[in-house]
Design a protein around this motif. Structure first.
Motif, PDB file in Angstrom:
ATOM      1  N   LYS B  13       0.846  -1.181   0.000  1.00 36.79           N
ATOM      2  CA  LYS B  13       0.000   0.000   0.000  1.00 36.79           C
ATOM      3  C   LYS B  13       0.888   1.238   0.000  1.00 36.79           C
ATOM      4  CE  LYS B  13      -4.249  -1.685   0.423  1.00 36.79           C
ATOM      5  NZ  LYS B  13      -5.374  -1.310  -0.487  1.00 36.79           N
ATOM      6  N   THR B  14       0.280   2.376  -0.264  1.00 36.30           N
ATOM      7  CA  THR B  14       1.015   3.632  -0.185  1.00 36.30           C
ATOM      8  C   THR B  14       0.556   4.412   1.038  1.00 36.30           C
ATOM      9  OG1 THR B  14      -0.564   4.684  -1.660  1.00 36.30           O
ATOM     10  CG2 THR B  14       1.436   3.790  -2.655  1.00 36.30           C
ATOM     11  N   ARG B  15       1.418   5.290   1.477  1.00 32.90           N
ATOM     12  CA  ARG B  15       1.159   6.091   2.663  1.00 32.90           C
ATOM     13  C   ARG B  15      -0.164   6.846   2.531  1.00 32.90           C
ATOM     14  NH1 ARG B  15       5.996  10.014   4.052  1.00 32.90           N
ATOM     15  NH2 ARG B  15       5.299  10.758   2.018  1.00 32.90           N
ATOM     16  N   LEU B  81      -2.401   4.981   6.527  1.00 33.08           N
ATOM     17  CA  LEU B  81      -1.177   4.198   6.665  1.00 33.08           C
ATOM     18  C   LEU B  81       0.078   5.072   6.712  1.00 33.08           C
ATOM     19  CD1 LEU B  81      -1.969   1.212   4.305  1.00 33.08           C
ATOM     20  CD2 LEU B  81      -1.462   1.056   6.756  1.00 33.08           C
ATOM     21  N   GLU B  82       0.991   4.686   7.574  1.00 31.03           N
ATOM     22  CA  GLU B  82       2.288   5.335   7.699  1.00 31.03           C
ATOM     23  C   GLU B  82       3.383   4.336   7.343  1.00 31.03           C
ATOM     24  OE1 GLU B  82       2.517   6.816  11.675  1.00 31.03           O
ATOM     25  OE2 GLU B  82       0.769   8.138  11.452  1.00 31.03           O
ATOM     26  N   LEU B  83       4.558   4.862   7.013  1.00 31.17           N
ATOM     27  CA  LEU B  83       5.657   3.987   6.622  1.00 31.17           C
ATOM     28  C   LEU B  83       5.978   2.980   7.730  1.00 31.17           C
ATOM     29  CD1 LEU B  83       8.096   6.524   4.904  1.00 31.17           C
ATOM     30  CD2 LEU B  83       6.405   5.022   3.828  1.00 31.17           C
ATOM     31  N   ASP B  84       5.882   3.424   8.992  1.00 32.56           N
ATOM     32  CA  ASP B  84       6.202   2.552  10.131  1.00 32.56           C
ATOM     33  C   ASP B  84       5.193   1.430  10.336  1.00 32.56           C
ATOM     34  OD1 ASP B  84       7.719   5.046  12.341  1.00 32.56           O
ATOM     35  OD2 ASP B  84       8.483   3.912  10.630  1.00 32.56           O
ATOM     36  N   ASP B  85       4.083   1.461   9.586  1.00 29.13           N
ATOM     37  CA  ASP B  85       3.106   0.373   9.701  1.00 29.13           C
ATOM     38  C   ASP B  85       3.558  -0.860   8.926  1.00 29.13           C
ATOM     39  OD1 ASP B  85       0.338   2.718   9.473  1.00 29.13           O
ATOM     40  OD2 ASP B  85       1.476   2.028  11.223  1.00 29.13           O
ATOM     41  N   SER B  86       4.620  -0.736   8.170  1.00 28.64           N
ATOM     42  CA  SER B  86       5.158  -1.890   7.441  1.00 28.64           C
ATOM     43  C   SER B  86       5.602  -2.949   8.449  1.00 28.64           C
ATOM     44  CB  SER B  86       6.345  -1.466   6.577  1.00 28.64           C
ATOM     45  OG  SER B  86       5.954  -0.576   5.569  1.00 28.64           O
ATOM     46  N   ALA B  87       5.017  -4.129   8.353  1.00 26.04           N
ATOM     47  CA  ALA B  87       5.287  -5.176   9.341  1.00 26.04           C
ATOM     48  C   ALA B  87       4.563  -6.450   8.936  1.00 26.04           C
ATOM     49  CB  ALA B  87       4.819  -4.749  10.734  1.00 26.04           C
ATOM     50  N   LEU B  88       4.822  -7.507   9.698  1.00 26.55           N
ATOM     51  CA  LEU B  88       4.056  -8.738   9.593  1.00 26.55           C
ATOM     52  C   LEU B  88       2.941  -8.655  10.626  1.00 26.55           C
ATOM     53  CD1 LEU B  88       3.892 -11.659   8.362  1.00 26.55           C
ATOM     54  CD2 LEU B  88       5.245 -12.403  10.339  1.00 26.55           C
ATOM     55  N   GLN B 104      -2.546 -19.539  22.692  1.00 26.30           N
ATOM     56  CA  GLN B 104      -2.894 -18.760  21.506  1.00 26.30           C
ATOM     57  C   GLN B 104      -2.266 -19.424  20.291  1.00 26.30           C
ATOM     58  OE1 GLN B 104      -2.237 -14.534  21.819  1.00 26.30           O
ATOM     59  NE2 GLN B 104      -3.314 -14.365  23.761  1.00 26.30           N
ATOM     60  N   TYR B 105      -3.099 -19.727  19.295  1.00 24.53           N
ATOM     61  CA  TYR B 105      -2.646 -20.363  18.071  1.00 24.53           C
ATOM     62  C   TYR B 105      -2.550 -19.302  16.977  1.00 24.53           C
ATOM     63  CZ  TYR B 105      -3.701 -24.683  20.523  1.00 24.53           C
ATOM     64  OH  TYR B 105      -3.721 -25.699  21.448  1.00 24.53           O
ATOM     65  N   PHE B 106      -1.365 -19.195  16.401  1.00 20.07           N
ATOM     66  CA  PHE B 106      -1.082 -18.128  15.455  1.00 20.07           C
ATOM     67  C   PHE B 106      -1.292 -18.556  14.011  1.00 20.07           C
ATOM     68  CE2 PHE B 106       0.752 -14.578  17.808  1.00 20.07           C
ATOM     69  CZ  PHE B 106       0.897 -15.155  19.055  1.00 20.07           C
ATOM     70  N   GLY B 107      -1.732 -17.589  13.201  1.00 17.44           N
ATOM     71  CA  GLY B 107      -1.787 -17.781  11.775  1.00 17.44           C
ATOM     72  C   GLY B 107      -0.434 -17.478  11.143  1.00 17.44           C
ATOM     73  N   PRO B 108      -0.327 -17.645   9.821  1.00 16.02           N
ATOM     74  CA  PRO B 108       0.949 -17.435   9.130  1.00 16.02           C
ATOM     75  C   PRO B 108       1.311 -15.973   8.949  1.00 16.02           C
ATOM     76  CG  PRO B 108      -0.736 -18.048   7.571  1.00 16.02           C
ATOM     77  CD  PRO B 108      -1.357 -18.169   8.922  1.00 16.02           C
ATOM     78  N   GLY B 109       0.331 -15.077   9.134  1.00 15.11           N
ATOM     79  CA  GLY B 109       0.619 -13.651   9.043  1.00 15.11           C
ATOM     80  C   GLY B 109       0.360 -13.051   7.671  1.00 15.11           C
ATOM     81  N   THR B 110       0.200 -11.737   7.663  1.00 11.67           N
ATOM     82  CA  THR B 110       0.113 -10.938   6.439  1.00 11.67           C
ATOM     83  C   THR B 110       1.255  -9.947   6.451  1.00 11.67           C
ATOM     84  OG1 THR B 110      -2.296 -11.102   6.194  1.00 11.67           O
ATOM     85  CG2 THR B 110      -1.203  -9.198   5.168  1.00 11.67           C
ATOM     86  N   ARG B 111       2.063  -9.965   5.417  1.00 11.38           N
ATOM     87  CA  ARG B 111       3.192  -9.025   5.310  1.00 11.38           C
ATOM     88  C   ARG B 111       2.702  -7.772   4.618  1.00 11.38           C
ATOM     89  NH1 ARG B 111       7.837  -8.595   7.747  1.00 11.38           N
ATOM     90  NH2 ARG B 111       8.208 -10.830   7.446  1.00 11.38           N
ATOM     91  N   LEU B 112       2.649  -6.645   5.340  1.00 12.86           N
ATOM     92  CA  LEU B 112       2.207  -5.362   4.800  1.00 12.86           C
ATOM     93  C   LEU B 112       3.419  -4.476   4.553  1.00 12.86           C
ATOM     94  CD1 LEU B 112       0.032  -3.216   4.143  1.00 12.86           C
ATOM     95  CD2 LEU B 112       0.062  -2.604   6.576  1.00 12.86           C
ATOM     96  N   THR B 113       3.508  -3.969   3.345  1.00 13.35           N
ATOM     97  CA  THR B 113       4.553  -3.008   2.996  1.00 13.35           C
ATOM     98  C   THR B 113       3.885  -1.692   2.630  1.00 13.35           C
ATOM     99  OG1 THR B 113       5.988  -4.766   2.158  1.00 13.35           O
ATOM    100  CG2 THR B 113       6.499  -2.515   1.480  1.00 13.35           C
ATOM    101  N   VAL B 114       4.314  -0.618   3.276  1.00 11.90           N
ATOM    102  CA  VAL B 114       3.785   0.710   3.004  1.00 11.90           C
ATOM    103  C   VAL B 114       4.869   1.536   2.324  1.00 11.90           C
ATOM    104  CG1 VAL B 114       2.706   2.770   3.967  1.00 11.90           C
ATOM    105  CG2 VAL B 114       2.287   0.547   5.026  1.00 11.90           C
ATOM    106  N   LEU B 115       4.555   2.020   1.118  1.00 13.56           N
ATOM    107  CA  LEU B 115       5.541   2.790   0.345  1.00 13.56           C
ATOM    108  C   LEU B 115       5.233   4.280   0.389  1.00 13.56           C
ATOM    109  CD1 LEU B 115       5.787   0.425  -2.744  1.00 13.56           C
ATOM    110  CD2 LEU B 115       7.263   0.469  -0.726  1.00 13.56           C
TER     111      LEU B 115
END
Lengths: 115, 115
Positions: B13-15, B81-88, B104-115
């Motif tokens: 996503k973009t900022r 969205l802010e650049l620092d929101d980039s995370a798993l 707590q059982y975890f999922g595989p995650g979503t990798r979010l990249t903010v440009l």
């Protein structure tokens, strides 16, 4: 407030050698402690947990951890490292919040296994 | 028994944009927790939902919001969205919020990249 500290961001061992990953906790109440493993590009998988009772906890894949109240530690060990153990390991403590709880994680230790 | 699933796997996503991440809990688990894992760090608790109500929140601003549905699915929404929101982003399901021994059982995650 609860917290955990993992000593060593990277640990490197030879295949077949002892694995020791260190975790120290801070808690004002009897802690519930967890070790999770994260393989590359995956979520977290529970290795083992300590709640009450026996202080030596056995988990999956041959890992175990010992709760030592006097040392506020919960170190993770495995007698013989395997190449497939290479991953990121997180220690966590359960923290109460009103009627629920959350997990507070350490910063993680990356385990490298040399052939 | 089905595990915890998350979608999408990756997202760019973009900022300033808004994003919705989805999670499907294990059947019968009426508690879902969301965590943010920045690169090289341990997961940090965002919030928890129990029976479709927010049941605890970490140190995240209000632009992080969530929803939980009766069919064991949930959403994490992030506005502006802010650049620092980039995370798993990880979701974790558990049977109930009030039992500190619950896993707590975890999922595989979503990798979010903010440009």
């Amino acid at each position: 407030a609860q917290s955990v500290t993992q000593l060593g961001s990277h640990v490197s061992v030879s295949e077949g050698a002892l694995v020791l990953l260190r975790c120290n906790y801070s808690s004002s109440v009897p802690p519930y402690l967890f070790w999770y493993v994260q393989y590359p590009n995956q979520g977290l998988q529970l290795l083992l947990k300590y709640t009450t009772g026996a202080t030596l906890v056995k988990g999956i894949n041959g890992f175990e951890a010992e709760f030592k109240k006097s040392e506020t530690s919960f170190h993770l060990t495995k007698p013989s490292a395997h190449m497939s153990d290479a991953a990121e390991y997180f220690c966590a403590v359960s923290a109460e919040m009103d009627s629920s709880y959350k997990l507070i994680f350490g910063s993680g230790t990356r385990l490298l296994v040399r052939p | 028994e089905t595990g915890v699933t998350q979608s999408p796997t990756h997202l760019i996503k973009t900022r300033g944009q808004q994003v919705t991440l989805r999670c499907s809990s294990q059947s019968g688990h009426n508690t879902v927790s969301w965590y943010q894992q920045a690169l090289g760090q341990g997961p940090q608790f965002i919030f928890q939902y129990y029976r479709e109500e927010e049941n605890g929140r970490g140190n995240f601003p209000p632009r992080f919001s969530g929803l939980q549905f009766p069919n064991y699915s949930s959403e994490l929404n992030v506005n502006a969205l802010e650049l620092d929101d980039s995370a798993l982003y990880l979701c974790a399901s558990s049977l109930a919020p009030g039992r500190t021994t619950d896993t707590q059982y975890f999922g595989p995650g979503t990798r979010l990249t903010v440009l």
